[in-house]
Motif scaffolding. Structure first.
Motif, PDB file in Angstrom:
ATOM      1  N   ASN A 405     -11.164 -35.819   2.341  1.00 40.54           N
ATOM      2  CA  ASN A 405     -11.733 -35.868   3.682  1.00 40.54           C
ATOM      3  C   ASN A 405     -12.658 -37.069   3.883  1.00 40.54           C
ATOM      4  OD1 ASN A 405     -11.687 -34.852   6.176  1.00 40.54           O
ATOM      5  ND2 ASN A 405     -13.216 -33.228   5.824  1.00 40.54           N
ATOM      6  N   ILE A 406     -12.226 -38.214   3.394  1.00 42.12           N
ATOM      7  CA  ILE A 406     -13.008 -39.447   3.516  1.00 42.12           C
ATOM      8  C   ILE A 406     -12.082 -40.556   4.009  1.00 42.12           C
ATOM      9  CG2 ILE A 406     -14.758 -38.901   1.749  1.00 42.12           C
ATOM     10  CD1 ILE A 406     -13.097 -40.429  -0.294  1.00 42.12           C
ATOM     11  N   PRO A 407     -12.629 -41.553   4.700  1.00 40.21           N
ATOM     12  CA  PRO A 407     -11.750 -42.621   5.199  1.00 40.21           C
ATOM     13  C   PRO A 407     -11.377 -43.635   4.121  1.00 40.21           C
ATOM     14  CG  PRO A 407     -14.008 -42.985   5.920  1.00 40.21           C
ATOM     15  CD  PRO A 407     -14.017 -41.702   5.141  1.00 40.21           C
ATOM     16  N   GLY A 408     -12.228 -43.748   3.125  1.00 42.98           N
ATOM     17  CA  GLY A 408     -11.979 -44.727   2.064  1.00 42.98           C
ATOM     18  C   GLY A 408     -13.131 -44.698   1.076  1.00 42.98           C
ATOM     19  N   THR A 409     -13.064 -45.591   0.094  1.00 47.91           N
ATOM     20  CA  THR A 409     -14.169 -45.698  -0.875  1.00 47.91           C
ATOM     21  C   THR A 409     -14.450 -47.181  -1.128  1.00 47.91           C
ATOM     22  OG1 THR A 409     -12.904 -45.917  -2.945  1.00 47.91           O
ATOM     23  CG2 THR A 409     -13.248 -43.663  -2.113  1.00 47.91           C
ATOM     24  N   ALA A 410     -15.564 -47.428  -1.806  1.00 49.27           N
ATOM     25  CA  ALA A 410     -15.770 -48.738  -2.423  1.00 49.27           C
ATOM     26  C   ALA A 410     -15.327 -48.579  -3.866  1.00 49.27           C
ATOM     27  CB  ALA A 410     -17.245 -49.122  -2.348  1.00 49.27           C
ATOM     28  N   ARG A 411     -14.635 -49.569  -4.398  1.00 50.24           N
ATOM     29  CA  ARG A 411     -14.083 -49.417  -5.756  1.00 50.24           C
ATOM     30  C   ARG A 411     -14.370 -50.650  -6.596  1.00 50.24           C
ATOM     31  NH1 ARG A 411      -7.672 -49.708  -6.558  1.00 50.24           N
ATOM     32  NH2 ARG A 411      -8.182 -51.912  -6.323  1.00 50.24           N
ATOM     33  N   ALA A 412     -15.040 -50.422  -7.712  1.00 54.47           N
ATOM     34  CA  ALA A 412     -15.199 -51.482  -8.714  1.00 54.47           C
ATOM     35  C   ALA A 412     -14.245 -51.138  -9.851  1.00 54.47           C
ATOM     36  CB  ALA A 412     -16.639 -51.527  -9.215  1.00 54.47           C
ATOM     37  N   SER A 413     -13.384 -52.072 -10.220  1.00 54.80           N
ATOM     38  CA  SER A 413     -12.458 -51.804 -11.331  1.00 54.80           C
ATOM     39  C   SER A 413     -12.605 -52.940 -12.345  1.00 54.80           C
ATOM     40  CB  SER A 413     -11.026 -51.688 -10.812  1.00 54.80           C
ATOM     41  OG  SER A 413     -10.699 -52.773  -9.970  1.00 54.80           O
ATOM     42  N   PHE A 414     -12.779 -52.544 -13.595  1.00 56.37           N
ATOM     43  CA  PHE A 414     -13.176 -53.502 -14.631  1.00 56.37           C
ATOM     44  C   PHE A 414     -12.013 -53.883 -15.547  1.00 56.37           C
ATOM     45  CE2 PHE A 414     -16.666 -50.392 -13.907  1.00 56.37           C
ATOM     46  CZ  PHE A 414     -17.448 -51.216 -13.112  1.00 56.37           C
ATOM     47  N   ALA A 415     -12.091 -55.116 -16.041  1.00 57.28           N
ATOM     48  CA  ALA A 415     -11.147 -55.567 -17.070  1.00 57.28           C
ATOM     49  C   ALA A 415     -11.965 -55.993 -18.292  1.00 57.28           C
ATOM     50  CB  ALA A 415     -10.309 -56.736 -16.568  1.00 57.28           C
ATOM     51  N   PHE A 416     -11.255 -56.316 -19.368  1.00 53.63           N
ATOM     52  CA  PHE A 416     -11.947 -56.579 -20.639  1.00 53.63           C
ATOM     53  C   PHE A 416     -12.737 -57.888 -20.633  1.00 53.63           C
ATOM     54  CE2 PHE A 416      -7.608 -58.174 -21.011  1.00 53.63           C
ATOM     55  CZ  PHE A 416      -7.842 -59.479 -21.408  1.00 53.63           C
TER      56      PHE A 416
END
Ligand code: PLP
Length: 438
Positions: A405-416
């Motif tokens: 029930n949310i329009p979206g998120t903020a997303r941090a996605s990490f790499a090595f």
């Protein structure tokens, strides 16, 4: 940002010198809006090491030629490099045969291939296809299109509040009409690592209860066909070791660009027996054995599914990316990224009003969040001014957003190649953005 060498050594099991690793990625040294780039949008696409860039340059400077058709030296060299790349992929995912590795345009291309080819042959009105609530649009829409065309039914595995699949509910969805189960290995939005091995075993057990079926998908003689299983590995392959034989999946799809390789190329792994009985996906050059106006006969695997001139340099670049990942060590990548995720999760939780979306027990390095009273895109825009790249929006998982029930998120996605110092910079920027927005 401080230029400090961070050598991470965890209980003697891995060693990754992140400052050394970062030297391999030219883009990480550029500035964005006058600040050092902090790239936390690895779920969308990863950056490329110099080793991959060099292989691509070298190909166009020294080897460029079309493959599989030329008698001349360049064509043979290009063909050899492309077919060697296939073997590199085969070994990387531990496929039994290299002809089980089909080059496609990416995960989306791979899933569409199966939906079209498998769908054409095996899906009929009333048949059922099971996916999950957390699928990327590319593992939803092709099945919806197929269901619409054939009059088949799409069923969806529900999830809990933490973002974990409800396996008991999944078991209830399986029926003699289930023809295909397609689930993601790792969710791009939640970071959930799904228990795909268990899911596959449940499908195999279910198949074994069907009349005349011994647990596989192709009945030995006249029995009922069981369900096949496709795993969307787009977000798994960059972070964890994948062994398609140990998993016992029928299909496994992934993209090169999310695993430090070029865009526009990806892989469909399929079990030989199943690929052999499927009709070709597209018609054209390379996928044929003989053509007359009366009748065409098709090539063998893998070429049957690779019509036309492929993304030759893409395949070769993907192999270079795999070589690079092997050089770093997948176990090192996994352990280090896990540490980054824990560090970031711990830090972000201290910020008032933060809500993490996706708190599964088993997670890859994806951190989706919301902050009370703010819109994710406002956060994304402000911290971009500080050189920090995160993703905001529905991440091509609109049904999942509806579930929460949310329009979206903020997303941090990490790499090595990301660091704890970068996470500190991100947290400070986030705090600054929130002060401006509240
Ligand atoms: N599946 C998942 C889980 C993804 O995260 C993505 C891309 O974000 C895709 C499929 C589609 O990948 P591509 O756009 O490379 O085909």
């Amino acid at each position: 940002m401080t230029k400090k060498t961070t050598t991470v050594e965890a209980t003697t099991t891995y060693k990754l010198n992140v400052e050394e690793v970062r030297k391999d990625f030219p883009i990480l040294h550029r500035q964005v809006n006058g600040k050092p780039l902090v790239y936390f949008d690895n779920g969308a696409t990863s950056q490329k090491p110099q080793q991959v860039i060099d292989v691509i340059n070298r190909y166009y400077q020294h080897e460029n030629s079309n493959i599989h058709r030329g008698i001349h030296t360049l064509s043979q060299e290009a063909t050899d490099a492309y077919e060697k790349a296939r073997t590199t992929v085969q070994q990387f995912i531990n496929a039994q045969h290299n002809h089980e590795v089909i080059f496609t345009s990416g995960t989306t291309g791979s899933i569409n291939l199966v939906a079209s080819s498998f769908g054409k042959k095996h899906i009929q009105a009333g048949d059922e296809i099971i996916i999950s609530t957390m699928e990327h649009h590319s593992n939803i829409v092709p099945w919806q299109m197929l269901c619409e065309e054939k009059g088949a039914i799409l069923k969806v595995i529900p999830i809990n509040e933490k973002g974990e699949l409800l396996l008991d509910e999944f078991k209830k969805l399986l029926s003699p009409k289930t023809k295909l189960v397609a689930v993601t290995h790792v969710s791009n939005t939640l970071g959930t690592i799904n228990p795909v091995k268990e899911i596959i075993q449940l499908v195999r057990q279910h198949n074994s209860t069907l009349d005349g079926n011994v647990g596989g998908n192709i009945p030995p003689s006249g029995g009922q066909r069981g369900a096949v299983i496709l795993i969307d590995g787009a977000q798994a392959v960059p972070h964890t070791k994948v062994d398609v034989q140990a998993l016992d999946c029928d299909f496994y799809a992934f993209s090169a660009h999310k695993m430090f390789g070029p865009t526009g190329v990806g892989i469909l792994y399929g079990k030989e027996a199943i690929l052999n009985e499927l009709p070709p996906y597209q018609g054209g050059g390379d996928m044929i054995k003989t053509v007359t106006f009366e009748k065409t006969t098709y090539n063998e695997l893998p070429h049957k599914f690779e019509a036309g001139t492929p993304n030759i340099v893409g395949g070769i670049g993907l192999a270079a990316a795999i070589d690079y990942m092997n050089h770093i060590g997948i176990a090192n990548i996994e352990a280090y990224e896990h540490e980054l995720l824990n560090y970031a999760t711990h830090k972000i939780k201290k910020i008032e009003g933060v809500r993490i979306i996706g708190e599964a027990a088993n997670k890859a390095s994806v951190l989706s969040f919301l902050v009370d009273g703010t819109h994710p895109s406002d956060i994304g825009m402000i911290i971009d001014k500080l050189g920090i790249a995160i993703r905001t929006g529905h991440h091509c998982t609109e049904p999942l957003m509806n579930r929460f029930n949310i329009p979206g998120t903020a997303r941090a996605s990490f790499a090595f190649y990301n660091t704890k110092e970068e996470i500190d910079t991100f947290i400070l920027a986030l705090e600054r953005a929130l002060k401006m927005l509240k």
